[in-house]
Motif scaffolding. Structure first.
Motif, PDB file in Angstrom:
ATOM      1  N   ARG A  75      21.790  49.102  39.096  1.00 20.92           N
ATOM      2  CA  ARG A  75      22.592  47.981  38.611  1.00 20.92           C
ATOM      3  C   ARG A  75      23.830  47.836  39.470  1.00 20.92           C
ATOM      4  NH1 ARG A  75      22.675  48.482  32.036  1.00 20.92           N
ATOM      5  NH2 ARG A  75      20.423  48.526  31.793  1.00 20.92           N
ATOM      6  N   VAL A  76      24.194  46.612  39.719  1.00 19.59           N
ATOM      7  CA  VAL A  76      25.445  46.319  40.390  1.00 19.59           C
ATOM      8  C   VAL A  76      26.326  45.630  39.377  1.00 19.59           C
ATOM      9  CG1 VAL A  76      26.574  45.065  42.243  1.00 19.59           C
ATOM     10  CG2 VAL A  76      24.341  46.103  42.633  1.00 19.59           C
ATOM     11  N   LEU A  77      27.430  46.251  39.073  1.00 18.46           N
ATOM     12  CA  LEU A  77      28.352  45.672  38.108  1.00 18.46           C
ATOM     13  C   LEU A  77      29.365  44.804  38.839  1.00 18.46           C
ATOM     14  CD1 LEU A  77      29.032  48.824  35.939  1.00 18.46           C
ATOM     15  CD2 LEU A  77      27.470  46.947  35.455  1.00 18.46           C
ATOM     16  N   PRO A  78      29.447  43.556  38.478  1.00 16.61           N
ATOM     17  CA  PRO A  78      30.431  42.697  39.144  1.00 16.61           C
ATOM     18  C   PRO A  78      31.834  43.044  38.644  1.00 16.61           C
ATOM     19  CG  PRO A  78      29.263  41.467  37.451  1.00 16.61           C
ATOM     20  CD  PRO A  78      28.640  42.835  37.513  1.00 16.61           C
ATOM     21  N   LEU A  79      32.620  43.677  39.484  1.00 12.45           N
ATOM     22  CA  LEU A  79      33.987  44.031  39.119  1.00 12.45           C
ATOM     23  C   LEU A  79      34.891  42.872  39.497  1.00 12.45           C
ATOM     24  CD1 LEU A  79      33.939  47.706  40.360  1.00 12.45           C
ATOM     25  CD2 LEU A  79      33.673  46.871  38.028  1.00 12.45           C
ATOM     26  N   ARG A  80      35.388  42.215  38.522  1.00 12.52           N
ATOM     27  CA  ARG A  80      36.183  41.015  38.740  1.00 12.52           C
ATOM     28  C   ARG A  80      37.645  41.338  38.960  1.00 12.52           C
ATOM     29  NH1 ARG A  80      32.012  37.961  39.576  1.00 12.52           N
ATOM     30  NH2 ARG A  80      30.694  37.528  37.808  1.00 12.52           N
ATOM     31  N   MET A  87      37.536  50.272  43.229  1.00  5.04           N
ATOM     32  CA  MET A  87      37.121  50.677  44.571  1.00  5.04           C
ATOM     33  C   MET A  87      38.286  50.640  45.551  1.00  5.04           C
ATOM     34  SD  MET A  87      35.016  51.668  46.869  1.00  5.04           S
ATOM     35  CE  MET A  87      33.659  51.846  45.766  1.00  5.04           C
ATOM     36  N   SER A  88      39.205  49.710  45.376  1.00  7.15           N
ATOM     37  CA  SER A  88      40.301  49.563  46.331  1.00  7.15           C
ATOM     38  C   SER A  88      41.410  50.582  46.114  1.00  7.15           C
ATOM     39  CB  SER A  88      40.881  48.157  46.260  1.00  7.15           C
ATOM     40  OG  SER A  88      41.489  47.944  44.993  1.00  7.15           O
ATOM     41  N   ALA A  89      41.444  51.226  44.958  1.00  5.13           N
ATOM     42  CA  ALA A  89      42.454  52.249  44.642  1.00  5.13           C
ATOM     43  C   ALA A  89      43.869  51.729  44.848  1.00  5.13           C
ATOM     44  CB  ALA A  89      42.198  53.508  45.463  1.00  5.13           C
ATOM     45  N   PHE A  99      42.274  42.556  49.956  1.00 10.06           N
ATOM     46  CA  PHE A  99      41.806  43.858  50.425  1.00 10.06           C
ATOM     47  C   PHE A  99      40.743  44.414  49.485  1.00 10.06           C
ATOM     48  CE2 PHE A  99      41.971  48.479  50.089  1.00 10.06           C
ATOM     49  CZ  PHE A  99      41.601  48.829  51.385  1.00 10.06           C
ATOM     50  N   ALA A 100      40.969  44.312  48.176  1.00  8.91           N
ATOM     51  CA  ALA A 100      40.015  44.827  47.189  1.00  8.91           C
ATOM     52  C   ALA A 100      38.665  44.139  47.323  1.00  8.91           C
ATOM     53  CB  ALA A 100      40.565  44.643  45.771  1.00  8.91           C
ATOM     54  N   ALA A 101      38.676  42.829  47.528  1.00  8.79           N
ATOM     55  CA  ALA A 101      37.421  42.093  47.698  1.00  8.79           C
ATOM     56  C   ALA A 101      36.716  42.543  48.965  1.00  8.79           C
ATOM     57  CB  ALA A 101      37.697  40.594  47.740  1.00  8.79           C
ATOM     58  N   MET A 112      31.729  48.405  50.847  1.00  8.04           N
ATOM     59  CA  MET A 112      31.160  49.599  50.217  1.00  8.04           C
ATOM     60  C   MET A 112      29.938  49.298  49.355  1.00  8.04           C
ATOM     61  SD  MET A 112      33.065  51.867  51.448  1.00  8.04           S
ATOM     62  CE  MET A 112      33.167  53.377  50.541  1.00  8.04           C
ATOM     63  N   HIS A 113      29.827  48.095  48.831  1.00 13.29           N
ATOM     64  CA  HIS A 113      28.763  47.783  47.879  1.00 13.29           C
ATOM     65  C   HIS A 113      27.970  46.543  48.244  1.00 13.29           C
ATOM     66  CE1 HIS A 113      29.986  50.854  45.053  1.00 13.29           C
ATOM     67  NE2 HIS A 113      31.227  50.484  45.263  1.00 13.29           N
TER      68      HIS A 113
END
Length: 125
Positions: free
Chosen positions: A26-31, A56-58, A104-106, A112-113
């Motif tokens: 599963r790929v969870l869409p992290l908004r 993911m971007s920390a 940057f997060a996007a 990574m994904h």
């Protein structure tokens, strides 16, 4: 008098949660979420209350600490000098940094994904 400790139920070296067999991905869409403006009247939003970046971007704690510093300096100026200019510009000051971190997060999440699923296309998925 010392209190007796309850025995630990977890066995060292053993996973405490049951693992499910592989077979489903599963790929969870992290908004990403950004509220603008970050203030209204005497209400000021800081950290996750104002913006959420994918983990993911920390960068979440960095943004929250920056918000806190900008707000603290603005509040101190208002209290000590009666000057509300920094409070009035709080949202604009923070948002420029936040949008850079959102980009940057996007980007890092995509790197990574990247699973080749174009259904989540868009600047900030």
């Amino acid at each position: 008098m010392q209190r007796a400790r309850a025995p630990s139920r977890a066995v060292r070296g053993e996973p405490s949660a049951a693992r499910s067999p592989p077979g489903e991905e599963r790929v969870l869409p992290l908004r990403s979420v950004v509220y603008s403006p970050m203030s209204r009247g005497k209400l000021y939003l800081l950290g996750d209350a104002a913006h959420i970046v994918p983990p993911m971007s920390a960068k979440g704690i960095n943004l929250a600490l920056n918000d806190a510093e900008v707000f603290a300096r603005a509040a101190i100026q208002q209290i000590q000098q009666g000057d509300s200019r920094l409070l009035d510009s709080y949202s604009d000051t923070c948002l420029s940094r936040i949008w850079n971190y959102q980009a940057f997060a996007a980007w890092i999440t995509e790197i990574m994904h990247n699973v080749g699923d174009t259904s989540y296309a868009g600047e900030f998925r």
